[in-house]
Design a protein around this motif. Structure first.
Motif, PDB file in Angstrom:
ATOM      1  N   GLU A 159     -22.529  27.802  90.135  1.00  0.00           N
ATOM      2  CA  GLU A 159     -23.492  26.738  89.804  1.00  0.00           C
ATOM      3  C   GLU A 159     -23.709  26.585  88.320  1.00  0.00           C
ATOM      4  N   MET A 160     -23.357  27.609  87.558  1.00  0.00           N
ATOM      5  CA  MET A 160     -23.834  27.661  86.182  1.00  0.00           C
ATOM      6  C   MET A 160     -23.051  26.758  85.245  1.00  0.00           C
ATOM      7  N   GLY A 161     -21.899  26.273  85.684  1.00  0.00           N
ATOM      8  CA  GLY A 161     -21.131  25.422  84.782  1.00  0.00           C
ATOM      9  C   GLY A 161     -20.237  26.217  83.845  1.00  0.00           C
ATOM     10  N   ILE A 175     -24.070  31.270  97.476  1.00  0.00           N
ATOM     11  CA  ILE A 175     -24.020  30.881  96.080  1.00  0.00           C
ATOM     12  C   ILE A 175     -23.467  29.474  95.933  1.00  0.00           C
ATOM     13  N   THR A 176     -22.639  29.051  96.864  1.00  0.00           N
ATOM     14  CA  THR A 176     -22.102  27.705  96.682  1.00  0.00           C
ATOM     15  C   THR A 176     -23.120  26.620  97.046  1.00  0.00           C
ATOM     16  N   LEU A 177     -24.169  27.016  97.778  1.00  0.00           N
ATOM     17  CA  LEU A 177     -25.199  26.010  98.024  1.00  0.00           C
ATOM     18  C   LEU A 177     -25.949  25.730  96.721  1.00  0.00           C
ATOM     19  N   PRO A 178     -26.275  24.508  96.484  1.00  0.00           N
ATOM     20  CA  PRO A 178     -26.930  24.238  95.186  1.00  0.00           C
ATOM     21  C   PRO A 178     -28.269  24.957  95.093  1.00  0.00           C
ATOM     22  N   LEU A 179     -28.428  25.675  94.024  1.00  0.00           N
ATOM     23  CA  LEU A 179     -29.713  26.295  93.761  1.00  0.00           C
ATOM     24  C   LEU A 179     -30.667  25.204  93.286  1.00  0.00           C
ATOM     25  N   GLY A 236     -30.684  23.674  89.888  1.00  0.00           N
ATOM     26  CA  GLY A 236     -29.812  22.600  89.410  1.00  0.00           C
ATOM     27  C   GLY A 236     -28.519  23.140  88.876  1.00  0.00           C
ATOM     28  N   CYS A 237     -27.688  22.286  88.400  1.00  0.00           N
ATOM     29  CA  CYS A 237     -26.367  22.706  87.944  1.00  0.00           C
ATOM     30  C   CYS A 237     -26.383  23.049  86.464  1.00  0.00           C
ATOM     31  N   SER A 238     -25.230  23.057  85.868  1.00  0.00           N
ATOM     32  CA  SER A 238     -25.090  23.539  84.496  1.00  0.00           C
ATOM     33  C   SER A 238     -26.098  22.840  83.588  1.00  0.00           C
ATOM     34  N   GLN A 260     -29.478  26.692  82.002  1.00  0.00           N
ATOM     35  CA  GLN A 260     -29.556  27.915  81.203  1.00  0.00           C
ATOM     36  C   GLN A 260     -28.862  27.693  79.865  1.00  0.00           C
ATOM     37  N   ARG A 303     -33.594  28.107  84.011  1.00  0.00           N
ATOM     38  CA  ARG A 303     -33.217  29.437  84.513  1.00  0.00           C
ATOM     39  C   ARG A 303     -33.204  30.430  83.370  1.00  0.00           C
TER      40      ARG A 303
END
Lengths: 867, 324, 124
Positions: free
Chosen positions: A496-498, B8-12, B15-17, B20, B189
């Motif tokens: 998910e982190m990109g 982990i592949t389910l979207p947290l 959100g995506c990149s 953080q 995050r």
């Protein structure tokens, strides 16, 4: 030698004691041009060959000559580097895709710890030592290092330690808390991993200090006559600066290791906050080492660049003084930066600002060096010889690392990117650019010097471009990866982190780098027997190393030259001829001994022609026993370890007794060109004295680090010393201090009295010195024990005990030295005239007495004032 | 391991990149540092091109050799004067920024303690004499600088929310502090950034920034005791929670479970992630976690409950998911 | 010629590195003052004043050393950058030149190290 007991002369002065050079110096043109007799020349060559020949068969392992030891050292370091590289590839495989389970988290943690530790401790610094051992004597027209057995001992220690530490990976017990092993994580780690790291690396660090001692003494005392300090090759300057840096940087880590191991084996709570300790102390000690460490590995590679660039430009370097200035400047300033590795630990802003500013300041001398090289390239006409390609690539990569370094020196910015992949990118850019690329270029450049054959130009170019491109594909994206938030030392990451594509790219790049390095490795080791020998000076360099014979002779330099320029091969056309015909100094070996010329530190005036050691087995034994002393405690076999340590001491004593400070048959010898030089010197003319002095400077630094610990605790902890704590008994401490002073006085007096040929009195004084030392150490021990100070209860008694252990161990060494002198006096090895052992022991005692007094103050006075 | 991959592949919810990322700032400090970075990057690129361009030019194009005087000017100008000026400028700016980023927070104080491998979070609103206890997620209001005091249980950790500002280490035996001034509401995050043991990689947390009103509402609810279970399944889950001894480590205010060895679970389901930022807050993720925490976080202290029946675990998860 | 013996510093490497040694002492004392003042006493003003005083002293000594090295370098007359001959004069001038350059670097280091006291006013 007259028996001065019966003479009625007044006691000989120190001047007369030390035999002086006699004859013509500097050599006149007449002497230099004088022809010699070919018959005599052939005889001399035969003598030299015999004295210097390399042992054959299995005796080969007993060799101590710098060409053998240097080659083994370099190949071992390179081998360790390849192992550490494999670990890196495994790390990259794990991180190539998110949520990977190629490696378990535990394995991953072992691998990144070992990758860093092996690269820094088993490759970076040892490789510098290895290359210097190989090259330095040649740069200085010398035949060998000043203490060949010490080099050999250092090498075997390194090999044993390296195999032990790296081998732990194969048994799944490798250390796994990062190469910096922060407590409390590392101190509380179960298993033997941290102990392997600590003990295995401590003894490699000691080998590093031994090498540093040798390199400093080599540069200061073993230059060829006439090579004044201002015409010394730049490589020698760098070796000097780096040697001194090692001397002051490694000891704080050794002190830290000492405290760390005491905590692990005896539970003395230096880093345990619940009992008055502080994990930050370790961080300080580690980084006081860690920062200069990276300059220690960077400067020698720049030194290689400093030798390649003038050859590529076919003209002398521009800005010699500027480069010397920068090397020395960087050497000093780099000790003032260490807290920039601790910017996020919550220290006061004023302190952080101080280190932030210092970190920027060091950019200036670093930049000066780089511009000096650029200027040399611009003033000359550059021939892009293959090694120059590596240097240019190195500069491209290093400047990028330096620029990110400037960013990181701004503390608030570091607060964002510390411990992320941005730092991984920065450190690899500076290390590859500042160490690996110049090293590889240097190998291409110096290969014909080592082996008299050339490496392949084509393979070299392929290797360069593969490594260069692969490196950038691997590490350039990491800047972004870090800015996108990926922390370091994470075994995996969520998709998910990109960070997915960036990591995959880096992993691919890592394999490309590996391919480039393998191509280089192949070029290095492939059989070249069918290749013709290289011409004598294939790159047309101007400095002394290119004067060695092709095919190679074990003697290194056919004779020790008289030098009068920075680039003797360019500026003096008769030079090579004279050198080859042995028409300089010590072209022979009449007693079949290996010898080196000793010259004065600044002006290189000849002072002696000293014998140096030849092949020996005792160095391997000493290394094996030393290894035992450090490795056995990992498995908690403490008594066996002590025994092994005693064995090591015995081997060292044997080695010193049989091969150093031997009473000579004749006091001096004809070294050629109308000069006679003494064959035995003492005091600050002697390499042995310098070795002791330099070692003790390092030792004193380690001691000072422990004292720093006391002040650190006092500053950082409110409970140091804790309320109502027992202090060391004041009377016993005072007695102990007195004991040390008396022992010191006895030693000095013994030396003076021995010089005046009153041997019995001297021996009695030595004996008194031994007794006073034992008394002083005993009193100190009792002073701690009687009041009931319990070292495992709190950091305060623990560190007082640590000081006591340190002084105790050194007192033991002092006693051994005194007894050695006593035995020498009885056996006729130590005489009124030939008293180097006693002179060096006295030097040791100056330091020990000081340590004893400071410890007494720290134990007896300081805690009472601080309470 | 396969179970984890699915989760982990389910979207947290985070959100995506970008959640953080240092380069997508949502707070004052992070904004200043991101801007500084772009400026420094531009300067670095220019300088790098200049120096290496010069080397390339000199080695490839073999121009007229430079004079000795010119060479000296290059060394003095390029090596001493230019860097000194630029570095002093950078330093003055950077140093002056430090006290601003470390300014004391006014109003809300958080106390966060790092454990292996979770975060204990205490909210101390202005003037409070007792904290509101939570775990594994940090919520902050915009428009004010909040004080954050940090500590650690056994080993060193580091507290970092890149979108809001720099990190500060959490060191056992000493309290460190920092402050943050969030500006853009959203879910971000944070992650532990000091190697802390086997599962260092799996110690993260959600950082939710809210408007002051929304924050106050949320804090009030957070301070309240746990919601009582309403369905049959949930009640059964609560029974299992208490009988299996979960209360020996976890506190749920309003029930007999009051230990503080592990994370506080009073409002577990209100958090955006589970297990310190590594799993989504969902029924199935909870089931898998409770069954075998070691599979997700090797070295974790929490034991596995695989010995319970599927139904029991399902009930537990239902109960916990009701704790909003 | 016996009475005209040149001073030791003309042939001493130790003297060449005196200025960086002063920088090192300045550094150690500043670090100690800052640590004790901020961490033990919580008094940033003591820290800043202490560093200011140390800086003035250090710069004074470095200035003196730099001037002495300049004289030893003997820069004028002539373009005296080349010291690549093994004569006493060139060795002396080289040591002087090196000492002078090191004085500049040390002064820069001391100034950089002291900069924070003008910008940061608290111990936080």
């Amino acid at each position: 030698m007259t028996d001065s007991r019966t003479s009625s002369h007044p006691a000989p002065t120190e001047e007369e004691q030390a035999a002086r050079p006699v004859g013509t110096y500097p050599p006149t043109q007449e002497l230099l041009d004088a022809p010699d007799d070919p018959q005599a020349r052939a005889e001399r060559e035969a003598q030299l060959r015999e004295a210097w020949k390399t042992p054959r068969g299995w005796r080969y392992l007993s060799a101590v000559n710098n060409s053998e030891v240097g080659t083994w050292y370099a190949l071992s370091a390179f081998g360790f580097m390849l192992c550490a590289g494999v670990l890196a590839l495994l790390i990259r495989v794990q991180l190539a895709v998110p949520d990977n389970d190629f490696l378990s988290a535990d394995r991953f943690n072992q691998f990144f710890t070992m990758h860093g530790s092996a690269m820094m401790f088993l490759f970076a610094v040892p490789m510098f030592e290895a290359i210097s051992i190989l090259l330095l004597p040649a740069f200085l027209g010398a035949r060998d290092m000043p203490f060949p057995r010490l080099s050999a001992y250092g090498y075997w220690c390194f090999l044993i330690g390296g195999c032990f530490v790296l081998g732990s990976v194969l048994f799944n017990v490798a250390p796994k808390s990062g190469w910096f092993m922060y407590p409390p994580l590392a101190t509380e780690q179960e298993g033997i991993g941290p102990d392997i790291w600590l003990l295995g690396l401590s003894f490699i660090e000691i080998a590093s200090i031994a090498a540093a001692v040798e390199l400093i003494v080599g540069v200061i005392k073993c230059r060829p006559p006439g090579m004044r300090i201002n015409i010394m090759p730049l490589y020698a300057w760098y070796v000097l600066v780096v040697g001194v840096m090692i001397l002051f940087a490694f000891p704080p880590l050794i002190a830290g290791d000492f405290l760390f191991e005491l905590q692990r084996s005896l539970d003395w709570p230096f880093f345990d906050p619940d009992r008055g300790g502080d994990p930050m102390l370790w961080q300080h000690l580690f980084w006081i080492f860690g920062h200069p460490e990276v300059y220690i590995v960077f400067l020698p590679s720049i030194a290689i660049a400093a030798m390649v660039v003038p050859t590529a430009s076919q003209r002398p370097i521009v800005g010699y003084s500027w480069i010397v200035l920068s090397a020395v400047g960087v050497g000093f300033l780099s000790f003032g930066l260490w807290v920039h590795h601790m910017f996020t630990t919550g220290l006061p802003s004023l302190s952080l600002g101080f280190f932030s500013a210092a970190s920027q300041a060091v950019v200036i001398p670093t930049g000066v060096q780089i511009f000096a090289f650029v200027a040399t390239l611009m003033v000359g006409r550059v021939k892009m010889i293959q090694p120059m390609l590596w240097i240019a690539g190195a500069l491209a990569i290093f400047t990028m690392g330096g620029l990110t370094g400037v960013m990181l020196a701004i503390a608030p910015f570091d607060w964002q990117v510390h411990d992320t992949y941005f730092i991984v990118a920065h450190l690899h850019y500076t290390l590859f650019g500042g160490l690996v690329f110049p090293l590889l270029g240097g190998v291409y450049y110096f290969y014909p010097f080592f082996t008299k054959r050339m490496m392949s130009d084509r393979l070299g170019r392929i290797s360069f471009w593969t490594t260069f491109i692969g490196f950038n594909v691997c590490f350039l994206p990491m800047h972004l990866t870090g800015l996108l938030g990926m922390p370091r030392r994470v075994a995996s990451y969520s998709s998910e982190m990109g960070w997915n594509w960036l990591n995959l790219l880096s992993s691919v790049g890592g394999f490309i780098v590996a391919a480039g390095i393998l191509i280089f490795a192949w070029d290095l080791v492939r059989p070249k027997r069918d290749q013709p020998l290289a011409p004598r000076n294939p790159w047309k360099g101007g400095t002394l190393e290119w004067s060695h014979d092709v095919p190679a002779e074990a003697w290194g330099s056919r004779s020790v030259p008289y030098v009068s320029s920075r680039y003797p091969l360019w500026e003096d056309d008769k030079f090579l001829e004279r050198l080859d015909e042995g028409r300089f100094y010590i072209p022979d070996a009449p007693e079949g001994k290996r010898e080196t010329l000793v010259t004065s530190s600044v002006d290189a005036e000849p002072q002696g022609a000293l014998p140096i050691t030849g092949p020996a087995w005792c160095t391997i034994w000493a290394a094996a026993f030393t290894g035992g002393a450090f490795i056995l405690p990992v498995f908690k076999l403490y008594w066996l370890a002590l025994l092994s340590g005693a064995g090591a001491v015995a081997c060292v004593v044997y080695w010193l007794w049989t091969a150093t400070a031997q009473v000579p048959k004749a006091p001096d010898r004809d070294v050629g060109l109308g000069l006679r030089l003494p064959v035995y010197v003492t005091g600050f003319r002697a390499p042995g004295w310098w070795a002791m002095f330099i070692t003790m400077l390092g030792d004193a630094t380690a001691y000072a680090s422990i004292v720093f610990g006391v002040f650190f605790f006092w500053t950082a902890r409110p409970d140091f010393p804790p309320e109502g704590a027992a202090h060391a008994d004041a009377t016993l401490i005072a007695l102990s201090a007195l004991g040390f002073v008396l022992a010191w006085g006895a030693t000095i007096t013994a030396r003076e009295v021995n010089r005046r040929d009153r041997r019995r009195a001297a021996r009695a004084l030595i004996g008194a010195g031994v007794l006073c030392t034992l008394g002083a150490a005993g009193a100190m021990g009792l002073a701690l024990w009687l009041p009931g100070m319990a070292p495992s209860s709190h950091a305060y008694p623990a560190i007082m005990y640590a000081l006591g252990v340190w002084v105790g161990a050194h007192s033991g060494a002092g006693v051994v030295m005194l007894l050695y002198c006593l035995a020498g006096s009885w056996a006729g090895k130590l005489t009124p005239r030939y008293d180097a052992d006693l002179v060096n022991t006295t030097l040791f005692w100056h330091f020990l007495c000081l340590m004893g007094l400071v410890t007494a103050l720290m134990m007896g006075v300081f805690p009472r004032l601080a309470s | 391991m396969t179970g984890r991959a699915v989760w982990i592949t389910l979207p947290l919810l985070a959100g995506c990149s970008g959640a953080q990322s240092v380069l997508e700032p949502a707070g004052r400090d992070a904004q200043v540092l991101a801007d500084l970075f772009w400026v420094m990057l531009a300067g670095a690129v220019v300088l790098w091109l200049l120096v290496n361009g010069l080397i390339l030019y000199v080695t490839r194009i073999a121009p007229q050799p430079l004079s000795r005087r010119g060479a000296e000017a290059l060394i003095i100008g390029g090596g001493i004067i230019f860097p000194a000026v630029v570095l002093i400028g950078l330093l003055v700016y950077g140093l002056s920024e430090m006290p601003k980023q470390r300014a004391e927070g006014a109003g809300l104080t958080l106390r966060v303690t790092g454990h292996q491998f979770w975060w204990r979070v205490e909210y101390w609103p202005d003037g409070a004499d007792a904290p509101i206890l939570a775990a594994n997620e940090v919520r902050l209001p915009t428009g004010q600088r909040s004080e954050i005091k940090l500590n650690a249980e056994r080993v060193i950790h580091s507290f970092w929310i890149p979108a809001l500002g720099g990190k500060t280490d959490m060191i056992p035996g000493r309290e460190t502090r920092m402050s943050l001034e969030p500006e853009k509401p959203g879910t971000y995050r944070g992650q532990c950034t000091e190697f802390c043991g086997e599962s260092h990689a799996y110690m993260a947390f959600g950082a939710v920034v809210m408007s002051p009103e929304a924050f106050d509402t949320w804090l009030e609810r957070e301070a309240a005791d746990a919601v009582a279970p309403e369905t049959q399944q949930a009640r059964r889950g609560q029974q299992i929670f208490l009988s299996e001894g979960c209360g020996g480590c976890h506190q749920i205010r309003g029930t007999p479970a009051d230990a503080q060895v592990g994370p506080d679970l009073t409002h577990l389901a209100g958090r955006t992630t589970l297990a310190a930022g590594i799993l989504p807050m969902s029924h199935s993720a909870l089931r898998d976690w409770i069954t075998d925490p070691e599979a997700f976080k090797p070295g974790v202290e929490m034991p596995g409950y695989g010995h319970l029946s599927d139904d029991d675990i399902g009930a537990l998860a239902t109960y916990l998911m009701s704790l909003k | 010629m016996k009475d005209q013996k040149p001073p030791y510093r003309h042939r001493s490497l130790w003297h060449m590195v005196l200025a960086p040694t002063v920088w090192a002492f300045h550094f150690v004392f500043c670090y100690a003052v800052m640590s004790v003042a901020c961490i033990k006493l919580g008094a940033p003003d003591i820290a800043r004043l202490g560093v200011a005083a140390l800086t003035v002293i250090a710069l004074g000594i470095i200035g003196f050393l730099g001037w002495r090295a300049w004289v030893q370098w003997d820069f004028r007359p002539g373009d005296n950058y080349k010291h690549d001959r093994p004569t006493e004069a060139q060795r002396r001038e080289f040591l002087g030149h090196g000492g002078f350059l090191l004085s500049i670097v040390s002064a820069v280091g001391v100034i950089f190290d002291a900069l924070p006291i003008f910008i940061i006013e608290s111990c936080i």
